[in-house]
Design a protein around this motif. Structure first.
Motif, mmCIF file in Angstrom:
data_model
loop_
_atom_site.group_PDB
_atom_site.id
_atom_site.type_symbol
_atom_site.label_atom_id
_atom_site.label_comp_id
_atom_site.label_asym_id
_atom_site.label_seq_id
_atom_site.Cartn_x
_atom_site.Cartn_y
_atom_site.Cartn_z
ATOM 1 N N CYS A 1 -7.617 -16.653 29.385
ATOM 2 C CA CYS A 1 -6.218 -16.359 29.058
ATOM 3 C C CYS A 1 -5.988 -14.856 28.899
ATOM 4 O O CYS A 1 -4.989 -14.310 29.391
ATOM 5 N N PHE A 2 -6.898 -14.186 28.216
ATOM 6 C CA PHE A 2 -6.777 -12.735 28.082
ATOM 7 C C PHE A 2 -6.903 -12.063 29.449
ATOM 8 O O PHE A 2 -6.163 -11.114 29.755
ATOM 9 N N ASN A 3 -7.833 -12.550 30.271
ATOM 10 C CA ASN A 3 -8.004 -11.978 31.613
ATOM 11 C C ASN A 3 -6.720 -12.082 32.426
ATOM 12 O O ASN A 3 -6.373 -11.168 33.176
ATOM 13 N N CYS A 4 -6.037 -13.219 32.300
ATOM 14 C CA CYS A 4 -4.800 -13.432 33.063
ATOM 15 C C CYS A 4 -3.750 -12.389 32.687
ATOM 16 O O CYS A 4 -3.119 -11.779 33.565
ATOM 17 N N ALA A 5 -3.556 -12.165 31.395
ATOM 18 C CA ALA A 5 -2.565 -11.175 30.953
ATOM 19 C C ALA A 5 -2.938 -9.780 31.438
ATOM 20 O O ALA A 5 -2.086 -9.018 31.932
ATOM 21 N N ILE A 6 -4.213 -9.428 31.316
ATOM 22 C CA ILE A 6 -4.662 -8.095 31.730
ATOM 23 C C ILE A 6 -4.503 -7.925 33.232
ATOM 24 O O ILE A 6 -4.059 -6.867 33.714
ATOM 25 N N ARG A 7 -4.865 -8.950 33.999
ATOM 26 C CA ARG A 7 -4.775 -8.856 35.458
ATOM 27 C C ARG A 7 -3.329 -8.609 35.906
ATOM 28 O O ARG A 7 -3.067 -7.775 36.774
ATOM 29 N N HIS A 8 -2.394 -9.323 35.310
ATOM 30 C CA HIS A 8 -0.984 -9.137 35.694
ATOM 31 C C HIS A 8 -0.475 -7.751 35.298
ATOM 32 O O HIS A 8 0.315 -7.137 36.032
ATOM 33 N N LEU A 9 -0.901 -7.248 34.147
ATOM 34 C CA LEU A 9 -0.485 -5.911 33.734
ATOM 35 C C LEU A 9 -1.037 -4.848 34.684
ATOM 36 O O LEU A 9 -0.308 -3.943 35.110
ATOM 37 N N LEU A 10 -2.312 -4.963 35.037
ATOM 38 C CA LEU A 10 -2.909 -3.985 35.938
ATOM 39 C C LEU A 10 -2.286 -4.027 37.323
ATOM 40 O O LEU A 10 -2.217 -3.007 38.018
ATOM 41 N N SER A 11 -1.821 -5.190 37.741
ATOM 42 C CA SER A 11 -1.256 -5.314 39.094
ATOM 43 C C SER A 11 0.045 -4.543 39.253
ATOM 44 O O SER A 11 0.507 -4.323 40.377
ATOM 45 N N LEU A 12 0.639 -4.105 38.133
ATOM 46 C CA LEU A 12 1.878 -3.328 38.219
ATOM 47 C C LEU A 12 1.638 -1.933 38.790
ATOM 48 O O LEU A 12 2.509 -1.359 39.440
ATOM 49 N N VAL A 13 0.454 -1.380 38.535
ATOM 50 C CA VAL A 13 0.202 0.021 38.859
ATOM 51 C C VAL A 13 0.263 0.317 40.359
ATOM 52 O O VAL A 13 0.939 1.265 40.784
ATOM 53 N N PRO A 14 -0.434 -0.453 41.229
ATOM 54 C CA PRO A 14 -0.417 -0.078 42.652
ATOM 55 C C PRO A 14 0.926 -0.280 43.329
ATOM 56 O O PRO A 14 1.155 0.285 44.400
ATOM 57 N N GLU A 15 1.825 -1.068 42.734
ATOM 58 C CA GLU A 15 3.132 -1.289 43.365
ATOM 59 C C GLU A 15 3.919 0.013 43.484
ATOM 60 O O GLU A 15 4.784 0.151 44.346
ATOM 61 N N ALA A 16 3.616 0.985 42.630
ATOM 62 C CA ALA A 16 4.348 2.253 42.670
ATOM 63 C C ALA A 16 4.064 3.035 43.934
ATOM 64 O O ALA A 16 4.847 3.896 44.337
ATOM 65 N N SER A 17 2.947 2.758 44.598
ATOM 66 C CA SER A 17 2.554 3.570 45.752
ATOM 67 C C SER A 17 3.033 2.995 47.074
ATOM 68 O O SER A 17 2.683 3.512 48.126
ATOM 69 N N GLU A 18 3.812 1.930 47.021
ATOM 70 C CA GLU A 18 4.166 1.215 48.245
ATOM 71 C C GLU A 18 4.831 2.104 49.290
ATOM 72 O O GLU A 18 4.559 1.999 50.470
ATOM 73 N N ALA A 19 5.703 3.001 48.868
ATOM 74 C CA ALA A 19 6.438 3.792 49.857
ATOM 75 C C ALA A 19 6.260 5.297 49.661
ATOM 76 O O ALA A 19 7.033 6.082 50.186
ATOM 77 N N LEU A 20 5.259 5.698 48.924
ATOM 78 C CA LEU A 20 5.082 7.121 48.653
ATOM 79 C C LEU A 20 4.583 7.863 49.885
ATOM 80 O O LEU A 20 3.834 7.333 50.689
ATOM 81 N N LEU B 1 -6.515 6.342 39.863
ATOM 82 C CA LEU B 1 -6.207 5.761 38.557
ATOM 83 C C LEU B 1 -6.389 4.252 38.579
ATOM 84 O O LEU B 1 -7.025 3.669 37.691
ATOM 85 N N TYR B 2 -5.843 3.599 39.607
ATOM 86 C CA TYR B 2 -5.917 2.141 39.659
ATOM 87 C C TYR B 2 -7.361 1.675 39.826
ATOM 88 O O TYR B 2 -7.788 0.702 39.192
ATOM 89 N N SER B 3 -8.128 2.355 40.661
ATOM 90 C CA SER B 3 -9.542 2.008 40.825
ATOM 91 C C SER B 3 -10.274 2.124 39.493
ATOM 92 O O SER B 3 -11.099 1.275 39.140
ATOM 93 N N PHE B 4 -9.953 3.176 38.761
ATOM 94 C CA PHE B 4 -10.586 3.389 37.463
ATOM 95 C C PHE B 4 -10.193 2.288 36.474
ATOM 96 O O PHE B 4 -11.049 1.757 35.748
ATOM 97 N N MET B 5 -8.912 1.935 36.435
ATOM 98 C CA MET B 5 -8.445 0.907 35.504
ATOM 99 C C MET B 5 -9.087 -0.442 35.818
ATOM 100 O O MET B 5 -9.439 -1.207 34.911
ATOM 101 N N GLN B 6 -9.251 -0.742 37.109
ATOM 102 C CA GLN B 6 -9.933 -1.975 37.496
ATOM 103 C C GLN B 6 -11.382 -1.955 37.025
ATOM 104 O O GLN B 6 -11.899 -2.949 36.508
ATOM 105 N N GLY B 7 -12.066 -0.823 37.222
ATOM 106 C CA GLY B 7 -13.448 -0.716 36.783
ATOM 107 C C GLY B 7 -13.580 -0.888 35.277
ATOM 108 O O GLY B 7 -14.482 -1.575 34.787
ATOM 109 N N LYS B 8 -12.678 -0.277 34.528
ATOM 110 C CA LYS B 8 -12.706 -0.387 33.064
ATOM 111 C C LYS B 8 -12.504 -1.830 32.626
ATOM 112 O O LYS B 8 -13.155 -2.314 31.692
ATOM 113 N N GLU B 9 -11.615 -2.545 33.287
ATOM 114 C CA GLU B 9 -11.395 -3.953 32.939
ATOM 115 C C GLU B 9 -12.648 -4.783 33.199
ATOM 116 O O GLU B 9 -12.995 -5.674 32.419
#
Length: 398
Positions: free
Chosen positions: A131-150, A162-170
């Motif tokens: 359950c904790f993993n599910c919440a964390i996974r959804h929160l982390l998934s927000l970060v890469p969406e910002a790069s879609e059209a940059l 940053l996102y690679s690092f956050m995934q590693g930390k999780e």
């Protein structure tokens, strides 16, 4: 800022339109960077609560009772602050970002009930972790969406790092929680060991991607404070190769991994600051030039003249980000499968114990009897075991 359609054939008008688009994108990154700071703080607290809850559950409530309650309180406060700070859904954000945010908020809403069930002893450690993993996974998934059209190479690179690092930390956090289960219980099943190895391998891949994109100073800081220490490596070997003495290494394992995660958290904050500084500098650069400045227009044309700049940078980096997200989701599904497997094994073990006690069978004979019944009736062994336990009240007492 309203962008008008450029007149056909007017190069400078198209230049102005490109600049307006860049400003909008970079302003969005600054917003996402602010949210990333809140997300990383909330994720860090969720990781801490997950670890404390695992130790508390696996020790039968003997360890980390106060830490579990305190971490839950801090997480609840941070969750309330995160939810209160969200604006009304802005049209500038993509549908994918809004969808992922909705999933994250839903997962966070499930945690108060989880905590109540956990306090009543109705939740196993693997289920709580899932359950904790599910919440964390959804929160982390927000970060890469910002790069879609940059289109800013430096900003996309910083966001991907940053996102690679956050995934590693999780994944380090999941390793801490899984290790706590095994060390507290005094044993690591084959499935639990495989889950531990998967987390170790996964974090190494994520951190390798981060290091390939980070600046030398950040790389040096990571090697100095973010790597697993020698004692952690020794405990990893114990977990993966032999039975630990029950409870003796639990607190040390948790202490070492917590120290590492806290160091990673400091580095994560630095990465977020660097990303926002990059976006702010790029935005200031875009705004600096006057709309009719011929040298600015000429420099812009020159910067887009090389073949290297012809390919949008996110075409190369976004697949990496999405692959990491898929890997984390796969590991979470594997954990859910492991939870089901462990629960089924408990049912089968209870049925075996019943046969041993009432039929005088050995453990091997009881296993073979359950297996034969399952084959004869074309049913799964766990179904036979459940049926046997349901009828256990009819068996004569010893």
């Amino acid at each position: 800022m309203t962008t008008t359609s450029p007149p056909p054939g007017d190069a400078r008008a198209w230049f102005l339109a490109a600049r307006e688009r860049q400003q909008a994108q970079l302003s969005r990154v600054l917003d996402i960077g602010h949210w990333a700071g809140q997300i990383s703080h909330l994720v860090h607290l969720l990781q801490r609560e997950r670890g404390a809850s695992n130790i508390w559950l696996c020790s039968g409530g003997e360890l980390f009772a106060r830490e579990r309650v305190q971490s839950a309180r801090e997480t609840q406060q941070a969750t309330a602050g995160f939810q209160a700070g969200l604006p009304s859904p802005p049209a500038a954000l993509s549908g994918a970002f809004c969808s992922r945010l909705a999933c994250a908020l839903w997962a966070l809403d499930q945690l108060p009930e989880l905590r109540q069930r956990l306090s009543r002893g109705e939740v196993a450690a693997q289920e709580a972790m899932s359950c904790f993993n599910c919440a964390i996974r959804h929160l982390l998934s927000l970060v890469p969406e910002a790069s879609e059209a940059l289109e800013s190479r430096e900003v996309v690179q910083g966001l991907t790092a940053l996102y690679s690092f956050m995934q590693g930390k999780e994944l380090v956090g999941q390793e801490r929680a899984l290790g706590a289960i095994g060390f507290t219980g005094g044993s690591f099943t084959a499935e639990l060991r495989q889950q531990l190895v998967d987390r170790i391998d996964g974090q190494q891949r994520c951190f390798a991607a981060f290091l390939a994109l980070a600046d030398p100073v950040t790389v040096a800081r990571f090697h100095q404070r973010g790597e697993a220490c020698l004692e952690t490596e020794q405990l990893r070997r114990i977990a993966c190769t032999r039975l630990p003495e029950k409870g003796t290494a639990t607190l040390r394992w948790f202490e070492l991994q917590t120290r590492r995660i806290d160091a990673l958290r400091e580095l994560e904050e630095s990465l977020i600051g660097q990303l926002m500084a990059l976006a702010a500098a790029a935005l200031a650069s875009v705004r600096e030039a006057e709309s009719q400045d011929e040298p600015a227009f000429a420099r812009w044309v020159a910067s887009h003249a090389s073949d290297d700049m012809a390919q949008p940078p996110n075409r190369h980096l976004l697949p990496l980000v999405r692959q990491q997200a898929r890997e984390l989701e796969t590991l979470s599904r594997q954990l859910a499968s492991l939870q089901t497997t462990l629960e089924e094994r408990k049912v089968i073990d209870k049925a075996k114990a019943l046969l041993i006690r009432h039929q005088g069978m050995s453990e091997e004979q009881a296993w073979q009897q359950l297996r034969k019944l399952a084959m004869d009736q074309n049913r799964r062994m766990v179904e036979i075991a459940r049926a046997m336990l349901t009828l256990s009240g009819l068996w004569p007492d010893d």
